[in-house]
Design a protein around this motif. Structure first.
Motif, PDB file in Angstrom:
ATOM      1  N   ASP A 139      -0.752  12.638  17.669  1.00  0.00           N
ATOM      2  CA  ASP A 139       0.146  11.546  17.337  1.00  0.00           C
ATOM      3  C   ASP A 139       0.031  11.228  15.845  1.00  0.00           C
ATOM      4  OD1 ASP A 139       1.932   9.476  17.671  1.00  0.00           O
ATOM      5  OD2 ASP A 139       0.413   8.067  18.351  1.00  0.00           O
ATOM      6  N   SER A 140       1.157  10.949  15.213  1.00  0.00           N
ATOM      7  CA  SER A 140       1.141  10.678  13.781  1.00  0.00           C
ATOM      8  C   SER A 140       0.376   9.388  13.454  1.00  0.00           C
ATOM      9  CB  SER A 140       2.567  10.594  13.240  1.00  0.00           C
ATOM     10  OG  SER A 140       3.269   9.539  13.861  1.00  0.00           O
ATOM     11  N   GLN A 198     -11.966   0.835  17.281  1.00  0.00           N
ATOM     12  CA  GLN A 198     -11.124  -0.125  17.997  1.00  0.00           C
ATOM     13  C   GLN A 198      -9.657   0.309  17.975  1.00  0.00           C
ATOM     14  OE1 GLN A 198     -11.856  -2.729  19.908  1.00  0.00           O
ATOM     15  NE2 GLN A 198      -9.664  -3.037  20.262  1.00  0.00           N
ATOM     16  N   LYS A 199      -9.173   0.660  16.796  1.00  0.00           N
ATOM     17  CA  LYS A 199      -7.758   1.058  16.677  1.00  0.00           C
ATOM     18  C   LYS A 199      -7.498   2.374  17.394  1.00  0.00           C
ATOM     19  CE  LYS A 199      -6.917  -1.513  12.516  1.00  0.00           C
ATOM     20  NZ  LYS A 199      -5.739  -1.916  11.836  1.00  0.00           N
ATOM     21  N   LYS A 200      -8.483   3.268  17.371  1.00  0.00           N
ATOM     22  CA  LYS A 200      -8.322   4.538  18.064  1.00  0.00           C
ATOM     23  C   LYS A 200      -8.211   4.317  19.568  1.00  0.00           C
ATOM     24  CE  LYS A 200     -10.537   9.008  18.732  1.00  0.00           C
ATOM     25  NZ  LYS A 200     -11.705   9.829  18.468  1.00  0.00           N
ATOM     26  N   SER A 201      -9.061   3.470  20.100  1.00  0.00           N
ATOM     27  CA  SER A 201      -8.996   3.184  21.542  1.00  0.00           C
ATOM     28  C   SER A 201      -7.682   2.489  21.908  1.00  0.00           C
ATOM     29  CB  SER A 201     -10.191   2.354  21.992  1.00  0.00           C
ATOM     30  OG  SER A 201     -10.145   1.057  21.407  1.00  0.00           O
ATOM     31  N   ASP A 202      -7.174   1.642  21.017  1.00  0.00           N
ATOM     32  CA  ASP A 202      -5.878   0.999  21.249  1.00  0.00           C
ATOM     33  C   ASP A 202      -4.744   2.031  21.292  1.00  0.00           C
ATOM     34  OD1 ASP A 202      -7.100  -1.462  21.353  1.00  0.00           O
ATOM     35  OD2 ASP A 202      -6.537  -2.032  19.295  1.00  0.00           O
ATOM     36  N   LEU A 203      -4.808   3.008  20.369  1.00  0.00           N
ATOM     37  CA  LEU A 203      -3.748   4.017  20.315  1.00  0.00           C
ATOM     38  C   LEU A 203      -3.803   4.976  21.497  1.00  0.00           C
ATOM     39  CD1 LEU A 203      -3.769   4.927  16.525  1.00  0.00           C
ATOM     40  CD2 LEU A 203      -1.964   3.766  17.782  1.00  0.00           C
TER      41      LEU A 203
END
Length: 87
Positions: free
Chosen positions: A58-59, A80-85
Motif C-alpha cells: 500500500d502506498s 501505532q500508525k502501521k497497525s492502524d493501516l
C-alpha cells in the motif's frame, strides 16, 4: 513398392499425375495442422503461465516507512500508525 513412388509408372502415364500432387498437399496439410495444434498446446500450458506478482504494498504504508526512515516519526508512532493501516 507402391506404384505412386516409382520413377515412371503406368499410373502416371495414364494422366493421373494429380494424385501424387494431391497426396503431397494432404501430407503437408496434415503436418501443418499438427504443428498448429502443438503450438497452441504449448502456449496454453507453458507460455501463459505468469509468475505471481509480488504483493503490492500500500502506498500509505510505503510513505509511513519513508517517514520513519527519515526520522520524522519515532518507533512508537510508526508501530501505532502501521497497525492502524493494516487493520
Amino acid at each position: 513398392m507402391h506404384p505412386f513412388y516409382g520413377a515412371v509408372s503406368e499410373f502416371f502415364a495414364e494422366g493421373y499425375w494429380w494424385v501424387g500432387l494431391l497426396s503431397m498437399v494432404l501430407y503437408l496439410l496434415f503436418w501443418a495442422v499438427v504443428i498448429v495444434f502443438a503450438v497452441k498446446l504449448f502456449k496454453k500450458y507453458f507460455a501463459d503461465r505468469e509468475i505471481p506478482p509480488k504483493i503490492k504494498e500500500d502506498s500509505a504504508l510505503t510513505i509511513l516507512r519513508e517517514r520513519y526512515a527519515r526520522g520524522e516519526i519515532d518507533a512508537e508512532e510508526f508501530k501505532q500508525k502501521k497497525s492502524d493501516l493494516l487493520e
